[in-house]
Structures are given as C-alpha cells and as structure tokens.
Scaffold this motif. Structure first.
Motif, short mmCIF file in Angstrom:
data_model
loop_
_atom_site.label_atom_id
_atom_site.label_comp_id
_atom_site.label_asym_id
_atom_site.label_seq_id
_atom_site.Cartn_x
_atom_site.Cartn_y
_atom_site.Cartn_z
N ALA A 189 0.83 -1.21 0.00
CA ALA A 189 0.00 0.00 0.00
C ALA A 189 0.86 1.25 0.00
CB ALA A 189 -0.92 0.00 1.21
N ALA A 190 1.74 1.33 -0.95
CA ALA A 190 2.64 2.49 -1.03
C ALA A 190 1.90 3.77 -1.39
CB ALA A 190 3.73 2.21 -2.05
N SER A 191 0.70 3.65 -1.96
CA SER A 191 -0.03 4.83 -2.42
C SER A 191 -1.01 5.38 -1.38
CB SER A 191 -0.80 4.49 -3.70
OG SER A 191 -1.68 3.41 -3.48
N LEU A 192 -1.07 4.78 -0.20
CA LEU A 192 -1.97 5.29 0.84
C LEU A 192 -1.57 6.71 1.24
CD1 LEU A 192 -2.46 2.21 3.22
CD2 LEU A 192 -4.00 3.07 1.44
N LYS A 193 -2.58 7.57 1.47
CA LYS A 193 -2.32 8.98 1.78
C LYS A 193 -2.35 9.29 3.27
CE LYS A 193 -4.39 10.39 -2.62
NZ LYS A 193 -5.49 11.14 -3.27
N VAL A 194 -3.07 8.47 4.04
CA VAL A 194 -3.24 8.77 5.46
C VAL A 194 -2.59 7.71 6.34
CG1 VAL A 194 -4.92 9.17 7.31
CG2 VAL A 194 -5.41 9.99 4.99
N CYS A 195 -2.93 6.46 6.10
CA CYS A 195 -2.44 5.38 6.95
C CYS A 195 -1.01 4.98 6.58
CB CYS A 195 -3.37 4.17 6.83
SG CYS A 195 -5.06 4.54 7.44
N PRO A 196 -0.32 4.27 7.49
CA PRO A 196 1.06 3.86 7.22
C PRO A 196 1.17 3.03 5.94
CG PRO A 196 0.51 3.52 9.53
CD PRO A 196 -0.76 3.89 8.86
N GLN A 197 2.15 3.34 5.14
CA GLN A 197 2.36 2.61 3.89
C GLN A 197 3.11 1.31 4.17
OE1 GLN A 197 4.41 5.47 1.44
NE2 GLN A 197 2.54 6.65 1.04
N GLY A 198 3.08 0.43 3.20
CA GLY A 198 3.74 -0.86 3.37
C GLY A 198 2.73 -1.98 3.15
N TYR A 199 2.98 -3.11 3.80
CA TYR A 199 2.10 -4.27 3.65
C TYR A 199 0.82 -3.99 4.41
CZ TYR A 199 1.53 -9.14 2.29
OH TYR A 199 1.12 -10.29 1.69
N SER A 200 -0.35 -3.97 3.74
CA SER A 200 -1.58 -3.49 4.36
C SER A 200 -2.82 -4.18 3.80
CB SER A 200 -1.71 -1.98 4.15
OG SER A 200 -2.93 -1.48 4.60
N CYS A 201 -3.89 -4.16 4.62
CA CYS A 201 -5.20 -4.64 4.17
C CYS A 201 -6.04 -3.50 3.59
CB CYS A 201 -5.96 -5.28 5.34
SG CYS A 201 -5.35 -6.90 5.84
N CYS A 202 -5.45 -2.32 3.47
CA CYS A 202 -6.17 -1.15 2.96
C CYS A 202 -5.74 -0.80 1.54
CB CYS A 202 -5.92 0.06 3.86
SG CYS A 202 -6.62 -0.08 5.51
N THR A 203 -6.68 -0.20 0.80
CA THR A 203 -6.40 0.34 -0.53
C THR A 203 -6.76 1.82 -0.52
OG1 THR A 203 -8.64 -0.10 -1.33
CG2 THR A 203 -7.02 -1.87 -1.57
N VAL A 204 -6.38 2.53 -1.55
CA VAL A 204 -6.69 3.96 -1.65
C VAL A 204 -8.20 4.17 -1.66
CG1 VAL A 204 -6.50 6.01 -3.10
CG2 VAL A 204 -4.53 4.49 -2.83
N GLU A 205 -8.92 3.31 -2.37
CA GLU A 205 -10.38 3.44 -2.43
C GLU A 205 -10.99 3.24 -1.05
OE1 GLU A 205 -14.16 1.61 -4.98
OE2 GLU A 205 -12.22 0.56 -4.96
N MET A 206 -10.48 2.28 -0.30
CA MET A 206 -10.97 2.06 1.06
C MET A 206 -10.67 3.28 1.94
SD MET A 206 -9.84 -1.87 1.85
CE MET A 206 -10.19 -1.66 3.59
N GLU A 207 -9.52 3.82 1.77
CA GLU A 207 -9.11 4.97 2.57
C GLU A 207 -10.05 6.16 2.35
OE1 GLU A 207 -4.68 6.23 3.83
OE2 GLU A 207 -5.25 6.84 1.80
N GLU A 208 -10.46 6.36 1.12
CA GLU A 208 -11.37 7.47 0.79
C GLU A 208 -12.74 7.25 1.44
OE1 GLU A 208 -11.42 7.65 -3.42
OE2 GLU A 208 -9.46 8.63 -3.59
N LYS A 209 -13.24 6.01 1.34
CA LYS A 209 -14.55 5.73 1.93
C LYS A 209 -14.51 5.77 3.45
CE LYS A 209 -16.33 2.97 -1.92
NZ LYS A 209 -16.85 1.64 -2.36
#
Length: 554
Positions: free
Chosen positions: A53-73
C-alpha cells in the motif's frame, strides 16, 4: 557450550515463530473484510490478503489490508463518526431549551389573558353595565401589554402607553365626578396634560409603572435568551470539519484496519488531541457562551424576586380598582386644581334630566378580593417552578463547547491504559494533551489547524451572544436597550411613566398654568365666591357622578 548453542537455537525458533504469526496476521484480511462490510461498504473493496500500500495517503504505507479506495470511503465514515456524537449532544441541548422557551412563553401569554379575564369579571361584578360600556379602555390596555411582550419597544412605548391609559381613565372619571358641567375637547386635553401633577390615582400609577416595566422587560428578554440558545447551537453545530480534521479522524479511527487490528481503539489522550483540534473554533465560543449563561441565571433570579411577572400581573385588577377608588376619594381636590388651572367649565343644562343614583344600580363600595379565591398559576404551572427548572438546565449547559472533546472521548470510543492505538501502532500515546481553543492548536501533534483563520460562522455567533448578554444585563437593571431609541423609555427605578425629575418635586402640588384658550378666563380665580359655590356643588354631586361611572362618556 551445548547449553549455549541450545539457547541460541531456541531463541531463533521463537523469533521465526513470531515473525510467521505476524506475517500470517498481515496477510489475513478476513476480519477487515467483515468489519468493513458492517459499515455498509462493498466487501469486494478489501483485498483477501495484505497488499503493498505504497499509495496510501493517510495510513502507514507498506504491507496493508487497505487500498486507496478504502481509505477514501473510510475518511467519509470518519467524518460522520466524529460529527455524530457532537450532533447528538447539540440536538439534545437544542431540544432542552426549545422546550423551556415554549413553557415560559406559553406561561407569560396565558398569565396576560388570565389577568385580563380576572379584571373583566371583577369589574363586571363591581360596576356592572357601567364598566361593560367602556370595557374597550381596559381591553386596549391588555392588548398593548401583550404587544409589548411580543415585540418590545419597536411596537409599544411602554411609558407612553401607561401614561395614555391613566390620562384616558382620568378623563372618563373626571367627567363622571363633574357630570353637572360640560367639557370641550380642548378642556379635556388640558386635564390630560397634567395627569401626573394632579395625581388623581394616588401612587398606584407610579408603582404599577415601575413593576410592569421591570417585569415585562425581564420576562421578554429572558424568553428571547431562551429562544436564542437553540439558534446558536444549531448554527455552530453545523460547521463543517476541516480536511485536516477528517484526515486526523481517519488516521485515529480506521488506520488500525490496515494492519488487521479492527478491534483496536484509540488512546484517550490521542482522541482528545484530535477532537480538540477538530473543535478548536467551537471551543472559542465557550467564554461568551458562559457569560451569556451567567447573565441568564442572574435574570432568572430577578424573575424569582423583585421582577416577578406573576406577582405583578396576578393582582393588577385590584391595583387598578384601588386607583379608581383613590380618584373617588380625592375628587374634590382634583376638581379644584383642574378648575383653577384649566378654567371654570360651563354648567350642563341637560344634567337636571339625568337618572338618579338609585336608577343606575351602582354600589360605590369596592369589593376587596380574597387571595384564596384567586388562582396563582397559568399554563398548569407557576413561575417559581419554571425558573427553578430552567436554572438547573442553564447551569448544566455551562462549558458545553470546551468539554465536547472530553464528552466524545469516553466509553467505547477509546481504549483504556496503554493497549491502544497511538496513531502509528498499538502502544502508549506519548504526546502531551494540548489545551482547548484555536490559539492552542499551534502545538497540536495530530491535527494541522490554521490558527490565523477563525471560522466566520462561529465568530458571528460570538458577536450575537455578546449582544444578547448586554441586553440581559440591562434587563437585570430594569432597562431595555434592545432598541437604542427606547433606552430612556424603559425600566429602572426612575423610568417609565410618572414624574421623577427634580422639577416635578417642586411642581407636584402647584397649580398648573392656564391653557392658551381657556373655557372661561374670567373665572380663573378660585378665591371668588362664585367659584367656591360651584366647587361645593361639584362635591355634593360626586357620589351621583360615580353612579354614572363611564355611562355618560360615549
């Protein structure tokens, strides 16, 4: 040597075991999928296992269960979740004071109606048709009081209205006690101009004016204050959260999802710093809000004591009747002063044909009221009960805005102790909790707040509260400054109708000057025998005149 080797191998195995468990937790997003879906989002947004998840804007980047779309929602969800408790608290506060405003307003309006009805019933019993034929004078009196309560000085000048009422009542009663004379309009204008100097009703008008002025100003200003509170709360609570606030809320509430820790709650101090940053502008309202509440509490005490609206309105019929009786008792002195100042009136040729006292059916003895026979409440309650209740609510509302973060960051929304989310990991939150208000946010470690740009809506409400506080403080002193032009016409010991200036003290008992066009300037000397004889005739006919109370005035 073998022991040392065994320990090294065992340590390596433990580390590998823990790494494998962590890797398994990061790669397993099943819990995140379930939690994400429970928020109403599409479960397909969540990857089955952790992704880069290197493209995350808010949460810590790296190996993650989050995506950019999830972050927005989840950012949108964060916005809702920090706003919801504030909205709920604000809605409860609005509802509380809307109800209290309704209770007070209904009580005051019904008390006015009851006072009018009580006077009507008493005067019908006491004066019969003689009152009924002239009831519009008193009807207009109560209508004017109601208009003042509703609209204030912009609709009714209370001082002028009361002066006009007593002048009109004097004119009607003066004709009554001097029914053997004819009076022109110009003559009666002369009488009306000097109502205050004549004091035909004793001290009742002065006392009633002070009591009515204070009570009405206090009552309507207090009700306006109660009405203002929900308006201010509504406008302030609708202020949108800033992008930096939403970003900080997202990080606090949902970044644990990215590492698969869906049950992890934020540390309390972390939550406090985020919410104090988000509600910095609202906290700046607190000073004027508390000043306003203090002024409301002070005025409530006045309503319980010397400015008690109920105590003034409940016996108003008795007070006006006392004034009428005083005019009856002092009719000789009043007539003497009027004849000397305005001129000797002409005899009425038609008086001889008027009905006798017996025919009028008038009973001159006033019937005093029994306090036990009079209800003391309106709208099913009393002013003391209403005031006692609202004072508790006003005290409870103090510091509402500055304590909002503390109210939000409690219970299930936070995790106690050190097993909590600190913004980056499950660990102790080390930052210092900053203070409330915009100025303190310069050192907020979790929310970027531009302290140079205060919110316009909140600043406007601060100004509104400041103005209302000044009105409440003025009402506490018996003055109405809600309209500057009416400041001199309302409230206080020395305000309202009556003669309170130093010059009035010296002129109160002197004979006033003759009008420009006296009825008969040749008989202005009261020491003449003819004037004295006429005066004696006037006194002799006083009781007969009282019998015609208001009947000959139309």
């Amino acid at each position: 040597m073998k022991t040392l080797l065994s320990l090294c191998v065992l340590s390596t195995l433990v580390v590998l075991c823990l790494s494998a468990t962590a890797e398994q937790k990061l790669t397993n997003c099943n819990e995140v999928r379930a939690a994400y879906s429970s928020k109403g989002f599409n479960v397909n947004d969540v990857p089955n296992k952790g992704v880069n998840a290197a493209s995350l804007k808010v949460c810590p980047q790296g190996y993650s269960c989050c995506t950019v779309e999830m972050e927005e929602k989840l950012s949108q969800q964060s916005h809702y979740e920090i706003k919801a408790p504030v909205s709920r608290l604000s809605t409860n506060l609005q509802s509380t004071f809307r109800q209290r405003h309704g209770h007070f307003d209904k009580f005051f309006r019904e008390l006015l109606k009851k006072a009018e009805l009580s006077l009507h019933n008493m005067f019908v019993r006491t004066y019969g048709m003689m009152y009924v034929q002239n009831a519009e004078l008193f009807k207009n009196f109560f209508e004017a009081l109601t208009r003042y309560y509703v609209s204030g000085s912009s609709a009714i000048n209370l001082e002028s209205m009361l002066s006009d009422f007593w002048a009109d009542l004097l004119e009607r009663m003066f004709r009554l006690v001097n029914v053997q004379y004819e009076f022109s309009d110009a003559y009666m204008e002369c009488v009306s101009r000097h109502t205050e100097q004549l004091q035909p009703f004793g001290d009742v008008p002065r006392k009633l004016r002070i009591q009515l002025t204070r009570a009405f100003i206090a009552a309507r200003t207090f009700v306006r204050g109660l009405n203002l509170m929900p308006e201010v709360v509504n406008k302030v609570s609708t202020v949108s959260a800033s992008p930096s606030c939403v970003r900080a809320a997202m990080k606090m509430l949902y970044c644990p999802y990215c590492s698969g820790q869906v049950a992890l709650k934020p540390c309390q101090n972390y939550c406090l710093n985020v919410m104090r940053g988000c509600l910095a502008n609202q906290a700046d309202l607190d000073t004027e809000w508390n000043n306003f509440l203090d002024a409301m509490l002070s005025l409530a005490e006045r309503l319980e004591g010397p400015f008690n609206f109920e105590s003034v309105m409940d016996p108003i019929d008795v007070k006006i009747s006392d004034a009428i009786m005083n005019m009856q008792e002092n009719s000789m002195q009043v007539s003497q002063k009027v004849f000397h100042g305005c001129g000797q009136p002409k005899q009425s040729m038609a008086f001889r044909s008027k009905r006798s006292v017996k025919e009028t059916g008038f009973t001159p003895r006033f019937r005093p009221y029994s306090p036990d026979a009079r209800p003391t409440t309106a709208a099913g309650t009393s002013l003391d009960r209403l005031t006692s209740d609202v004072k508790k609510k006003l005290k409870h509302a103090k510091k509402f805005w500055s304590t909002l973060p503390d109210t939000v960051c409690v219970g299930e929304r936070i995790a106690p102790g050190d097993d909590c989310w600190n913004g980056t990991a499950k660990s102790r939150y080390e930052s210092v909790v900053i203070g409330n208000g915009l100025a303190n946010q310069v050192s907020n470690p979790d929310v970027d707040v531009d302290i140079t740009k205060p919110d316009i809506v909140i600043r406007s409400q601060i100004a509104v509260l400041k103005e209302m506080t000044s009105w409440l403080k003025a009402a506490h002193g018996g003055k109405d400054i809600s309209i500057e032009n009416d400041e001199e016409a309302s409230g206080g010991e020395e305000s309202g109708s009556g003669c309170d200036s130093p010059s009035c003290d010296t002129d109160r008992d002197i004979y006033f000057s003759t009008p420009p066009n006296p009825v008969d300037p040749r008989v202005n000397l009261v020491h003449s025998e003819s004037a004295a004889a006429a005066l004696q005739g006037s006194v002799a006919l006083a009781l007969c005149g009282l019998a015609l109370l208001f009947a000959h005035l139309r």
